[in-house]
Design an enzyme around this catalytic site. Structure first.
Site, PDB file in Angstrom:
ATOM      1  N   GLY A  44       0.802  -1.221   0.000  1.00 12.43           N
ATOM      2  CA  GLY A  44       0.000   0.000   0.000  1.00 12.43           C
ATOM      3  C   GLY A  44       0.830   1.264   0.000  1.00 12.43           C
ATOM      4  O   GLY A  44       0.297   2.353   0.246  1.00 12.43           O
ATOM      5  N   GLY A  48      -2.133   6.891  -2.024  1.00  7.81           N
ATOM      6  CA  GLY A  48      -2.856   7.371  -0.862  1.00  7.81           C
ATOM      7  C   GLY A  48      -1.979   7.645   0.341  1.00  7.81           C
ATOM      8  O   GLY A  48      -0.849   8.132   0.231  1.00  7.81           O
ATOM      9  N   GLY A  50      -0.527   5.575   2.220  1.00  7.44           N
ATOM     10  CA  GLY A  50       0.667   4.745   2.209  1.00  7.44           C
ATOM     11  C   GLY A  50       1.792   5.401   1.437  1.00  7.44           C
ATOM     12  O   GLY A  50       2.968   5.336   1.834  1.00  7.44           O
ATOM     13  N   TYR A 198     -16.092  -6.535   3.382  1.00  7.88           N
ATOM     14  CA  TYR A 198     -15.024  -5.574   3.637  1.00  7.88           C
ATOM     15  C   TYR A 198     -14.701  -5.466   5.130  1.00  7.88           C
ATOM     16  O   TYR A 198     -13.554  -5.676   5.561  1.00  7.88           O
ATOM     17  CB  TYR A 198     -15.392  -4.201   3.080  1.00  7.88           C
ATOM     18  CG  TYR A 198     -14.382  -3.125   3.443  1.00  7.88           C
ATOM     19  CD1 TYR A 198     -13.064  -3.207   2.999  1.00  7.88           C
ATOM     20  CD2 TYR A 198     -14.746  -2.050   4.244  1.00  7.88           C
ATOM     21  CE1 TYR A 198     -12.123  -2.245   3.342  1.00  7.88           C
ATOM     22  CE2 TYR A 198     -13.814  -1.069   4.588  1.00  7.88           C
ATOM     23  CZ  TYR A 198     -12.515  -1.176   4.139  1.00  7.88           C
ATOM     24  OH  TYR A 198     -11.592  -0.223   4.493  1.00  7.88           O
TER      25      TYR A 198
END
Length: 327
Positions: A44, A48, A50, A198
């Site tokens: 990640g 974003g 990350g 999720y």
């Protein structure tokens, strides 16, 4: 009985004024900002919060190993980080978290290339709102958010332990959105296609981390999981229709990525968390684990499911989680 449900309260909080910059009360001590010689493996880290966290870790001198699906994206991030003049180094390994074969192959390459792993950050995630299945036959949320990070963590665990003191960090969502997890339903579905895929995948990840923390505590490895807050990211990009409009509104109200990134780096590097393990951080504060995650029986049931599911990718003598040793 509360006047409003947890879901309603959480949704309201998304639109309340929040701090727009990292909290100075939780600033990483200057002495902890030199990560020279530390190897940090991170999923990640190309997008974003990350991606922002990767930049911060590189500035602090870390030897970053970023994992992602596309080599071209990895090459671009390496160029971007190099251009900032950060003190650290950056390399990239192709790893498709939707494919357990890809995860295993990537872990083998990492072990061949790096003789130590000081921190593992399982930061990648997906929020697939429509049923989508991987080449292995698993529902996408479960594959990327749960099975892949658990497999990656297990395959790298010996190297992480040998590098102690070391840390493992796992990113979750706001687990309060889910009241309970139906482990019998999960056990009955080999593809993990549940109705709350999720959040259940993230809650299950936290349950795994609690057991792993207990297993590794005496070996000098801390294991913690973080809900970074309502942070601007691409997790809502799969929404459609009215949900897509709501997602846009939530994104506008969300905190800047720098705030979430700071929380990741803090958990990965700050001496504030020396010796703290098995903790659930919500933004900047340690909170009690989800009630379902505190249920040892549920965690053991999840361990059995995980061991059975990942047996083809784990070494023959390697259980899928610490609890499996007890079976």
């Amino acid at each position: 009985m509360p006047l409003i449900s947890d879901r309603t309260r959480i949704t309201i909080n998304l639109f309340l004024p929040q701090r727009r910059t990292p909290d100075p009360r939780h600033a990483i001590p200057q002495a902890d900002r030199d990560l020279t010689g530390k190897t940090i493996v991170m999923t990640g880290g190309t997008d974003g919060i990350g991606r922002v966290a990767a930049g911060m870790l590189c500035d602090m001198g870390a030897n970053l190993v970023l994992l992602g699906r596309r080599q071209a994206v990895g090459d671009r991030v390496i160029r971007e980080l190099a251009a900032t003049g950060g003190a650290g180094t950056v390399s990239f390994q192709v790893c498709d978290l939707a494919s357990m074969d890809s995860v295993k192959a990537c872990a083998e390459r990492i072990l061949a290339a790096h003789d130590r792993i000081d921190v593992l950050i399982n930061g990648a995630g997906v929020n697939a709102t429509r049923p989508t299945f991987t080449e292995d036959g698993f529902e996408m949320n479960w594959a990327v958010n749960y099975l892949a990070p658990i497999l990656l963590t297990r395959l790298l665990a010996d190297r992480i332990t040998a590098s102690a003191p070391a840390r493992i960090v796992y990113l979750v969502t706001n687990l309060a959105f889910l009241d309970r997890i139906n482990m019998d339903e999960i056990a009955a579905k080999p593809d993990f296609a549940t109705s709350e895929a999720y959040v259940e995948s993230k809650l299950s990840g936290s349950m795994f981390m609690i057991d792993l923390a207990q297993e590794l505590e005496s070996k000098g490895v801390t294991v913690n999981y973080l809900h970074p807050g309502n942070i601007r990211s691409n997790l809502l990009r799969h929404l459609t229709g009215a949900e897509r409009i709501m997602g846009y509104v939530i994104r506008v109200a969300a905190l800047p990525t720098e705030v979430g990134a700071d929380r990741i780096v803090r958990l990965a590097a700050s001496s504030e968390f020396d010796g703290i393990t098995g903790a659930y951080l919500v933004e900047d504060t340690i909170r009690p684990a989800h009630p379902e995650a505190q249920n040892a029986s549920l965690r053991k049931q999840l361990s059995r499911i995980t061991e059975r599911t990942l047996k083809n990718w784990l070494p023959a003598d390697e259980p899928a989680s610490g609890e499996a040793v007890l079976l």
